[in-house]
Write a protein that holds these residues in place. Sequence first.
Motif, PDB file in Angstrom:
ATOM      1  N   ILE A 135       0.830  -1.216   0.000  1.00 53.50           N
ATOM      2  CA  ILE A 135       0.000   0.000   0.000  1.00 53.50           C
ATOM      3  C   ILE A 135       0.860   1.260   0.000  1.00 53.50           C
ATOM      4  CG2 ILE A 135      -1.619   1.342   1.406  1.00 53.50           C
ATOM      5  CD1 ILE A 135      -2.834  -1.394   2.248  1.00 53.50           C
ATOM      6  N   THR A 136       1.920   1.259   0.803  1.00 55.07           N
ATOM      7  CA  THR A 136       2.751   2.464   0.928  1.00 55.07           C
ATOM      8  C   THR A 136       3.911   2.492  -0.054  1.00 55.07           C
ATOM      9  OG1 THR A 136       4.233   1.507   2.582  1.00 55.07           O
ATOM     10  CG2 THR A 136       2.237   2.608   3.398  1.00 55.07           C
ATOM     11  N   GLY A 137       4.071   1.454  -0.825  1.00 57.70           N
ATOM     12  CA  GLY A 137       5.204   1.389  -1.735  1.00 57.70           C
ATOM     13  C   GLY A 137       6.523   1.252  -1.000  1.00 57.70           C
ATOM     14  N   GLY A 138       6.475   0.804   0.236  1.00 58.78           N
ATOM     15  CA  GLY A 138       7.685   0.620   1.035  1.00 58.78           C
ATOM     16  C   GLY A 138       8.255   1.908   1.590  1.00 58.78           C
ATOM     17  N   THR A 139       7.464   2.977   1.600  1.00 57.84           N
ATOM     18  CA  THR A 139       7.981   4.271   2.061  1.00 57.84           C
ATOM     19  C   THR A 139       7.715   4.555   3.526  1.00 57.84           C
ATOM     20  OG1 THR A 139       5.927   5.375   1.396  1.00 57.84           O
ATOM     21  CG2 THR A 139       7.730   5.285  -0.233  1.00 57.84           C
ATOM     22  N   ASP A 140       6.945   3.720   4.211  1.00 55.44           N
ATOM     23  CA  ASP A 140       6.645   3.960   5.623  1.00 55.44           C
ATOM     24  C   ASP A 140       7.821   3.496   6.470  1.00 55.44           C
ATOM     25  OD1 ASP A 140       5.672   4.236   8.164  1.00 55.44           O
ATOM     26  OD2 ASP A 140       3.844   3.077   7.841  1.00 55.44           O
ATOM     27  N   GLU A 141       8.546   4.433   7.035  1.00 57.22           N
ATOM     28  CA  GLU A 141       9.753   4.095   7.793  1.00 57.22           C
ATOM     29  C   GLU A 141       9.455   3.404   9.115  1.00 57.22           C
ATOM     30  OE1 GLU A 141      10.634   8.303   9.998  1.00 57.22           O
ATOM     31  OE2 GLU A 141      11.165   8.135   7.898  1.00 57.22           O
ATOM     32  N   ASN A 142       8.267   3.554   9.645  1.00 59.00           N
ATOM     33  CA  ASN A 142       7.911   2.927  10.917  1.00 59.00           C
ATOM     34  C   ASN A 142       7.489   1.467  10.755  1.00 59.00           C
ATOM     35  OD1 ASN A 142       8.283   5.431  12.174  1.00 59.00           O
ATOM     36  ND2 ASN A 142       6.165   6.003  11.788  1.00 59.00           N
ATOM     37  N   MET A 143       7.174   1.084   9.519  1.00 62.95           N
ATOM     38  CA  MET A 143       6.572  -0.226   9.281  1.00 62.95           C
ATOM     39  C   MET A 143       7.478  -1.389   9.679  1.00 62.95           C
ATOM     40  SD  MET A 143       4.743  -1.598   5.872  1.00 62.95           S
ATOM     41  CE  MET A 143       3.709  -0.159   5.912  1.00 62.95           C
ATOM     42  N   ALA A 144       8.728  -1.345   9.294  1.00 67.31           N
ATOM     43  CA  ALA A 144       9.627  -2.465   9.586  1.00 67.31           C
ATOM     44  C   ALA A 144       9.819  -2.634  11.089  1.00 67.31           C
ATOM     45  CB  ALA A 144      10.970  -2.268   8.899  1.00 67.31           C
ATOM     46  N   TYR A 145      10.034  -1.532  11.794  1.00 68.67           N
ATOM     47  CA  TYR A 145      10.258  -1.624  13.231  1.00 68.67           C
ATOM     48  C   TYR A 145       8.989  -2.097  13.939  1.00 68.67           C
ATOM     49  CZ  TYR A 145      12.212  -0.505  17.785  1.00 68.67           C
ATOM     50  OH  TYR A 145      12.690  -0.596  19.056  1.00 68.67           O
ATOM     51  N   ALA A 146       7.845  -1.545  13.553  1.00 72.61           N
ATOM     52  CA  ALA A 146       6.580  -1.957  14.157  1.00 72.61           C
ATOM     53  C   ALA A 146       6.297  -3.428  13.870  1.00 72.61           C
ATOM     54  CB  ALA A 146       5.439  -1.085  13.634  1.00 72.61           C
ATOM     55  N   GLY A 147       6.546  -3.853  12.641  1.00 69.29           N
ATOM     56  CA  GLY A 147       6.353  -5.263  12.286  1.00 69.29           C
ATOM     57  C   GLY A 147       7.296  -6.163  13.061  1.00 69.29           C
ATOM     58  N   GLY A 148       8.521  -5.689  13.271  1.00 68.66           N
ATOM     59  CA  GLY A 148       9.473  -6.459  14.065  1.00 68.66           C
ATOM     60  C   GLY A 148       9.027  -6.598  15.508  1.00 68.66           C
ATOM     61  N   LEU A 149       8.508  -5.521  16.095  1.00 72.46           N
ATOM     62  CA  LEU A 149       7.997  -5.592  17.476  1.00 72.46           C
ATOM     63  C   LEU A 149       6.825  -6.563  17.570  1.00 72.46           C
ATOM     64  CD1 LEU A 149       8.111  -1.850  18.619  1.00 72.46           C
ATOM     65  CD2 LEU A 149       9.597  -3.710  19.370  1.00 72.46           C
ATOM     66  N   MET A 150       5.928  -6.492  16.584  1.00 71.19           N
ATOM     67  CA  MET A 150       4.785  -7.410  16.583  1.00 71.19           C
ATOM     68  C   MET A 150       5.254  -8.854  16.435  1.00 71.19           C
ATOM     69  SD  MET A 150       1.930  -5.575  14.229  1.00 71.19           S
ATOM     70  CE  MET A 150       2.246  -3.876  13.828  1.00 71.19           C
ATOM     71  N   ALA A 151       6.190  -9.096  15.524  1.00 70.42           N
ATOM     72  CA  ALA A 151       6.695 -10.456  15.311  1.00 70.42           C
ATOM     73  C   ALA A 151       7.410 -10.982  16.546  1.00 70.42           C
ATOM     74  CB  ALA A 151       7.632 -10.480  14.096  1.00 70.42           C
ATOM     75  N   LEU A 152       8.188 -10.129  17.197  1.00 68.90           N
ATOM     76  CA  LEU A 152       8.880 -10.556  18.414  1.00 68.90           C
ATOM     77  C   LEU A 152       7.879 -10.907  19.515  1.00 68.90           C
ATOM     78  CD1 LEU A 152      11.484 -11.091  19.896  1.00 68.90           C
ATOM     79  CD2 LEU A 152      11.640  -8.652  20.402  1.00 68.90           C
ATOM     80  N   ALA A 153       6.831 -10.103  19.648  1.00 67.40           N
ATOM     81  CA  ALA A 153       5.791 -10.407  20.640  1.00 67.40           C
ATOM     82  C   ALA A 153       5.145 -11.756  20.342  1.00 67.40           C
ATOM     83  CB  ALA A 153       4.742  -9.295  20.670  1.00 67.40           C
ATOM     84  N   VAL A 154       4.854 -12.006  19.073  1.00 71.92           N
ATOM     85  CA  VAL A 154       4.236 -13.278  18.683  1.00 71.92           C
ATOM     86  C   VAL A 154       5.182 -14.449  18.953  1.00 71.92           C
ATOM     87  CG1 VAL A 154       3.441 -14.613  16.694  1.00 71.92           C
ATOM     88  CG2 VAL A 154       2.622 -12.284  17.034  1.00 71.92           C
ATOM     89  N   LEU A 155       6.465 -14.288  18.672  1.00 75.70           N
ATOM     90  CA  LEU A 155       7.418 -15.364  18.949  1.00 75.70           C
ATOM     91  C   LEU A 155       7.527 -15.642  20.444  1.00 75.70           C
ATOM     92  CD1 LEU A 155      10.244 -14.648  16.368  1.00 75.70           C
ATOM     93  CD2 LEU A 155       8.640 -16.564  16.393  1.00 75.70           C
ATOM     94  N   LEU A 156       7.482 -14.600  21.262  1.00 77.67           N
ATOM     95  CA  LEU A 156       7.492 -14.806  22.713  1.00 77.67           C
ATOM     96  C   LEU A 156       6.232 -15.542  23.164  1.00 77.67           C
ATOM     97  CD1 LEU A 156       8.952 -11.407  23.960  1.00 77.67           C
ATOM     98  CD2 LEU A 156      10.058 -13.646  24.049  1.00 77.67           C
ATOM     99  N   VAL A 157       5.096 -15.187  22.580  1.00 77.47           N
ATOM    100  CA  VAL A 157       3.845 -15.888  22.899  1.00 77.47           C
ATOM    101  C   VAL A 157       3.972 -17.363  22.536  1.00 77.47           C
ATOM    102  CG1 VAL A 157       1.413 -16.142  22.249  1.00 77.47           C
ATOM    103  CG2 VAL A 157       2.335 -13.879  22.699  1.00 77.47           C
ATOM    104  N   GLY A 158       4.412 -17.634  21.321  1.00 76.79           N
ATOM    105  CA  GLY A 158       4.531 -19.017  20.863  1.00 76.79           C
ATOM    106  C   GLY A 158       5.515 -19.830  21.679  1.00 76.79           C
TER     107      GLY A 158
END
Length: 176
Positions: A135-158
Amino acid sequence: MTQQNLLDRYQDYRTRRFTEHQRKTAQSLPGWRTQRRRRSLVIGLAVTFAFMFAVGVVYAFGVKWVALLWLPACAVFMPMWVALQIVLGRQSDAPEATLDEYEVAQRNSARSIGLTVTQNLMMIPIAYLIFGAAITGGTDENMAYAGGLMALAVLLVGGSTPAMILGWTRRDPDPE
């Protein structure tokens, strides 16, 4: 030296190390070994994981200072996780040689559920990253960090799910 011998030696080492650690912690936290207390640890962990995931979501909206809240969440997570592992006797990651048949079946079932939880919940940050980048064409600078935080939370849950399941379902120990 064959691969089988190497694996056997590693399992023997892991079993010895686990048994030694068990002796050290067997009498630790006696008041937390009841089902009620274990369930409070499980609920505390679940709340902490929800908070961690929420930090990632809020960061996605550009609130960068919220990432600092990850540190107190980790400071809450670690002692609860360690306490749950101690009161369970680390059954969720115990070597098979240290468990009886019933405990092995419980552990394997909890691990299977943990894997399923991880796989399903991981679809959330994956979908966020894939569709967000499209959607953003990869221009959202917050996306990678936010996605990483979400993924890390999910890995801790799992990773915590097997111990959380065992902590929730295990009955109180028999009085001796």
